[in-house]
Enzyme design. Structure first.
Site, PDB file in Angstrom:
ATOM      1  N   SER A 178      22.090 -49.460   6.287  1.00 33.47           N
ATOM      2  CA  SER A 178      22.782 -50.222   7.313  1.00 33.47           C
ATOM      3  C   SER A 178      22.796 -51.730   7.063  1.00 33.47           C
ATOM      4  O   SER A 178      23.402 -52.476   7.822  1.00 33.47           O
ATOM      5  CB  SER A 178      22.154 -49.946   8.682  1.00 33.47           C
ATOM      6  OG  SER A 178      20.782 -50.372   8.707  1.00 33.47           O
ATOM      7  N   LYS A 207      19.879 -60.102   8.798  1.00 32.36           N
ATOM      8  CA  LYS A 207      20.575 -58.932   9.342  1.00 32.36           C
ATOM      9  C   LYS A 207      20.510 -58.930  10.869  1.00 32.36           C
ATOM     10  O   LYS A 207      19.525 -59.378  11.468  1.00 32.36           O
ATOM     11  CB  LYS A 207      19.934 -57.659   8.776  1.00 32.36           C
ATOM     12  CG  LYS A 207      20.589 -56.358   9.218  1.00 32.36           C
ATOM     13  CD  LYS A 207      19.851 -55.182   8.611  1.00 32.36           C
ATOM     14  CE  LYS A 207      20.388 -53.847   9.086  1.00 32.36           C
ATOM     15  NZ  LYS A 207      19.617 -52.716   8.522  1.00 32.36           N
ATOM     16  N   SER A 254      17.932 -48.256   4.456  1.00 33.84           N
ATOM     17  CA  SER A 254      18.917 -49.262   4.851  1.00 33.84           C
ATOM     18  C   SER A 254      18.849 -50.568   4.075  1.00 33.84           C
ATOM     19  O   SER A 254      19.748 -51.400   4.196  1.00 33.84           O
ATOM     20  CB  SER A 254      18.809 -49.559   6.351  1.00 33.84           C
ATOM     21  OG  SER A 254      19.324 -48.482   7.094  1.00 33.84           O
TER      22      SER A 254
END
Length: 460
Positions: free
Chosen positions: A145, A69, A169
């Site tokens: 996220s 990520k 997230s």
């Protein structure tokens, strides 16, 4: 993949080429990636292939493609965090501890996945990278996220992904995308550098298409690191790889809404079916008493942190920030010192309440998210929700207490969208959470759909 490599039936080079081709095909449909580093990935794959051919002692993830990520520092890549503030920034010269450990275990770091700016909300879109979409239905969000990671996994772009979780997230996109994701106990996976505003509510964790794959990934990332003073020693060798924990006689807390959180009817139905299956195989169900609504406490802590992240930016830099994030962060400027201290004290109380709860329960089951995946590019499902802090509430408690928590695919709504169930455990008992998820995965077969089943819907 590891078994195929060992048998000589395929190689890391063949697998990596297939993953890169799939990533290229899905990028224009789902937008899961900030960047794909094909040259470096193929070079690493070639080295792994030579090791397998030579019969050398292989590492735990030798030749396995892993995405990272855009909140984790990765050598040679710009740490963008989904923000236009990163434009022109120099590439990182070293890896974050989690990335370094994955690389040392033989993983092929092939791509950087999308996030919203600074991971500020539970969906994935940003002014820097645009909108990321759901593999099950590109019209809706994959959550966030770590939404790029969820979309990549669900569409068959690699088997493993590194996510981060300061307010669900990892777990929200796992639920929305129909994959597995876990944040361990705070300190389980070391962090450096720290995220922009989540402080000690932030965690890194594995995301995968199966619990066993995530367990293998976590086993190589966990453990003390000198740059993270909150990190602690690893679990006993092999503990995460022990397989399913029998549910018979296990004390399973049931928290359908904690007495304070809204739940979509489709989500509620899938959750109840999951609980019924656990009871059918002998789990002892224990109702969880009603909790105080913890969302206002999380809101205060989150907004104060968001304000801290932006308050020193000059006006011309502040203009580059996602306007929605800027608006929410500026609310933190109005929080009184006394209110912030009260929120910090409430957080301590939640930790104590959770510890007391787990004296009589081995794990707690709840929905992962209040709502179903909704329109991509929106922060809330509809105008009835003030902001994402309202519909993402199931995740926040474990961020404030630091407990281990995972989201497991549990089923699908009537409209065909994924629904996850959250498994939360006692402090530092990550192994039980992982092993219970492994057992539940064997029961909740309707929650799993192989990426190949999504190909026809998405196209190549």
């Amino acid at each position: 993949m590891l078994a195929l490599y060992a048998a000589g039936d395929t190689s890391p080079v063949e697998v990596t080429r297939a993953v890169l081709a799939r990533a290229d095909a899905m990028q224009g449909v789902l937008n899961p990636f900030v960047r794909v580093d094909a040259d470096e990935a193929l070079a690493a794959a070639d080295a792994s292939a030579r090791a397998w051919r030579a019969g050398l002692p292989t590492r735990p993830l030798e030749g396995i493609p892993v995405s990272v990520k855009d909140t984790a520092m990765t050598r040679g890549w710009v740490l963008g965090r989904g923000s236009r503030l990163s434009i022109g920034q120099a590439p990182a010269t070293e890896d974050a501890p989690s990335v370094a450990r994955l690389r040392a275990a033989g993983a092929i770091i092939y791509a950087c996945t999308t996030t919203c700016e600074n991971g500020w909300k539970a969906v994935t879109d940003s002014p820097l990278t645009g909108i990321t979409r759901n593999a099950h239905d590109p019209a809706v969000s994959p959550g966030g996220s770590s939404g790029g990671a969820g979309a990549a996994l669900a569409s068959g772009c690699g088997p493993l992904a590194l996510g981060s979780d300061g307010g669900g997230s990892v777990r929200v996109p796992s639920s929305f995308s129909g994959v597995f994701g876990m944040k361990g106990t705070f300190g389980r996976v070391p962090q450096w550098p720290i995220g922009p505003h989540y402080s000690d509510m932030a965690h890194y964790g594995p995301m995968a298409r199966s619990v066993a794959d995530a367990a293998l990934m976590l086993s190589v990332m966990e453990g003390y690191h000198p740059r993270d003073p909150y990190s602690f020693p690893p679990a006993p060798p092999g503990a995460f790889l022990a397989g399913p924990l029998p549910l018979s006689g296990l004390r399973v807390g049931v928290a359908e809404d904690y007495g304070c959180l809204p739940v979509d009817p489709d989500v509620r139905a899938v959750f109840r079916a999951s609980v019924a299956l656990a009871e059918l195989v002998g789990a002892t169900l224990v109702p969880v008493p009603d909790f105080e609504d913890w969302r206002p406490t999380y809101r205060t802590l989150w907004q104060a942190g968001a304000w801290q992240a932006l308050r020193r930016l000059p006006p011309e830099r502040l203009e580059l920030v996602d306007p929605e994030f800027r608006t929410e962060a500026f609310k933190g400027a109005a929080i009184a010192t006394g209110d912030l201290i009260d929120a910090q004290m409430r957080r301590i109380t939640y930790r104590q309440d959770a510890a007391r709860l787990h004296e009589t329960m081995d794990v707690v089951l709840s929905p992962s998210v209040s709502v179903l995946p909704f329109t991509a590019g929106q922060t809330v499902p509809d105008p009835s929700w003030p902001d994402w802090l309202e519909w993402g509430g199931f995740a926040f408690l474990a961020n404030m207490t630091g407990q281990p928590a995972a989201s497991l695919p549990a089923g699908f709504s009537a409209s065909g969208l994924p629904v996850g169930v959250q498994v939360t455990g006692r402090w530092q008992d990550d192994v039980t959470v992982m092993r219970v998820c492994h057992a539940l995965e064997g029961l909740l077969v309707e929650g799993r759909r192989a990426p190949s089943q999504l190909v026809e819907r998405l196209g190549d």
